[in-house]
Design a protein around this motif. Structure first.
Motif, short mmCIF file in Angstrom:
data_model
loop_
_atom_site.label_atom_id
_atom_site.label_comp_id
_atom_site.label_asym_id
_atom_site.label_seq_id
_atom_site.Cartn_x
_atom_site.Cartn_y
_atom_site.Cartn_z
N ILE A 29 -12.78 -12.59 5.70
CA ILE A 29 -13.68 -12.59 4.55
C ILE A 29 -13.30 -11.41 3.67
N GLY A 30 -13.19 -11.67 2.38
CA GLY A 30 -12.87 -10.62 1.43
C GLY A 30 -13.75 -10.75 0.21
N HIS A 31 -13.80 -9.72 -0.57
CA HIS A 31 -14.61 -9.73 -1.79
C HIS A 31 -13.71 -9.72 -3.01
N TYR A 32 -14.20 -10.31 -4.07
CA TYR A 32 -13.45 -10.37 -5.32
C TYR A 32 -13.59 -9.05 -6.09
N ALA A 33 -12.59 -8.74 -6.87
CA ALA A 33 -12.64 -7.60 -7.78
C ALA A 33 -13.03 -8.11 -9.16
N GLU A 34 -13.63 -7.25 -9.96
CA GLU A 34 -14.08 -7.64 -11.31
C GLU A 34 -12.94 -8.13 -12.18
N GLU A 35 -11.76 -7.57 -12.03
CA GLU A 35 -10.66 -7.94 -12.92
C GLU A 35 -9.97 -9.25 -12.53
N GLU A 36 -10.36 -9.87 -11.43
CA GLU A 36 -9.68 -11.09 -10.98
C GLU A 36 -10.05 -12.33 -11.80
N PHE A 37 -11.26 -12.38 -12.32
CA PHE A 37 -11.69 -13.50 -13.15
C PHE A 37 -12.93 -13.09 -13.92
N ASP A 38 -13.34 -13.94 -14.86
CA ASP A 38 -14.43 -13.59 -15.77
C ASP A 38 -15.81 -14.05 -15.30
N TYR A 39 -15.90 -15.27 -14.77
CA TYR A 39 -17.19 -15.85 -14.40
C TYR A 39 -17.10 -16.58 -13.07
N TYR A 40 -18.21 -16.53 -12.33
CA TYR A 40 -18.44 -17.49 -11.27
C TYR A 40 -19.05 -18.70 -11.95
N ALA A 41 -18.57 -19.88 -11.63
CA ALA A 41 -19.16 -21.13 -12.12
C ALA A 41 -19.76 -21.81 -10.88
N ILE A 42 -21.07 -21.78 -10.77
CA ILE A 42 -21.76 -22.19 -9.55
C ILE A 42 -22.43 -23.55 -9.77
N TYR A 43 -21.99 -24.54 -9.01
CA TYR A 43 -22.60 -25.87 -9.10
C TYR A 43 -23.71 -25.98 -8.07
N CYS A 44 -24.90 -26.36 -8.54
CA CYS A 44 -26.05 -26.62 -7.66
C CYS A 44 -26.28 -28.13 -7.64
N VAL A 80 -26.59 -28.93 -11.95
CA VAL A 80 -26.29 -27.98 -13.03
C VAL A 80 -25.19 -27.03 -12.60
N VAL A 81 -24.49 -26.51 -13.59
CA VAL A 81 -23.50 -25.46 -13.37
C VAL A 81 -24.03 -24.19 -14.01
N LEU A 82 -24.03 -23.12 -13.24
CA LEU A 82 -24.48 -21.81 -13.72
C LEU A 82 -23.26 -20.93 -13.90
N TYR A 83 -23.29 -20.10 -14.94
CA TYR A 83 -22.17 -19.20 -15.25
C TYR A 83 -22.64 -17.76 -15.11
N VAL A 84 -22.14 -17.11 -14.06
CA VAL A 84 -22.54 -15.74 -13.74
C VAL A 84 -21.35 -14.83 -13.98
N PRO A 85 -21.50 -13.83 -14.86
CA PRO A 85 -20.39 -12.90 -15.10
C PRO A 85 -19.95 -12.20 -13.82
N ASN A 86 -18.66 -12.06 -13.64
CA ASN A 86 -18.11 -11.39 -12.47
C ASN A 86 -18.19 -9.88 -12.69
N ARG A 87 -19.34 -9.33 -12.32
CA ARG A 87 -19.58 -7.88 -12.43
C ARG A 87 -20.21 -7.41 -11.13
N LEU A 88 -20.14 -6.14 -10.91
CA LEU A 88 -20.73 -5.58 -9.68
C LEU A 88 -22.22 -5.84 -9.58
N ASP A 89 -22.90 -5.95 -10.73
CA ASP A 89 -24.35 -6.15 -10.72
C ASP A 89 -24.77 -7.62 -10.79
N CYS A 90 -23.84 -8.55 -10.51
CA CYS A 90 -24.22 -9.97 -10.61
C CYS A 90 -25.24 -10.30 -9.52
N PRO A 91 -26.13 -11.25 -9.81
CA PRO A 91 -27.22 -11.55 -8.86
C PRO A 91 -26.71 -12.21 -7.59
N LYS A 92 -27.35 -11.91 -6.50
CA LYS A 92 -27.01 -12.53 -5.22
C LYS A 92 -27.90 -13.75 -4.95
#
Length: 135
Positions: free
Chosen positions: A79-94, A99-111
């Protein structure tokens, strides 16, 4: 559905469709060894990298988002974690809300992202799904 690869394929397909509806040109990398799953290009030429995720709705009206990568090899599961510079957004399908949610790839993104009311009617600091529908 339990197979994580099938869920990932469904999530990526839904992200491609949603980006297309939003006016992006979706581009899939030739290698699956990139930290992102898809690149979306806007009409003005701006390109964004997305990491697609699939997250089912829990009984409490939330989705938990696992901002990590998992892989297996001869040495076991990693298991590894992503770095902020690897991509711009998580695109989360529920799938439960389709729906698809777009969460910015930042350290403060919601869990945790909430779809339903909180049990105690709390509204402060709640990360509502509707805040992540647009790019």
């Amino acid at each position: 559905m339990h197979h994580t690869k099938a869920k990932g394929d469904i999530g990526l397909t839904k992200v491609i469709a949603d980006l297309t509806i939003k006016g992006f040109v979706p581009c899939i990398p030739l290698s699956e060894h990139q930290p992102y799953d898809i690149v979306g290009i806007r009409k003005d030429g701006m390109a964004y990298k997305f990491q697609a995720k699939y997250a089912s709705l829990k009984a409490n009206g939330t989705i938990d988002v696992r901002f990590r990568r998992c892989w297996s090899d001869k040495n076991g599961t990693h298991i590894g974690h992503y770095a902020e510079e690897e991509f711009d957004y998580y695109a989360i399908y529920c799938p439960d809300r389709d729906v698809v949610l777009y969460v910015p790839n930042r350290l403060d993104c919601p869990k945790v992202i909430r779809f339903g009311k909180t049990a105690n009617n709390q509204t402060q600091s709640v990360k509502w799904f509707r805040d992540y529908l647009k790019l």
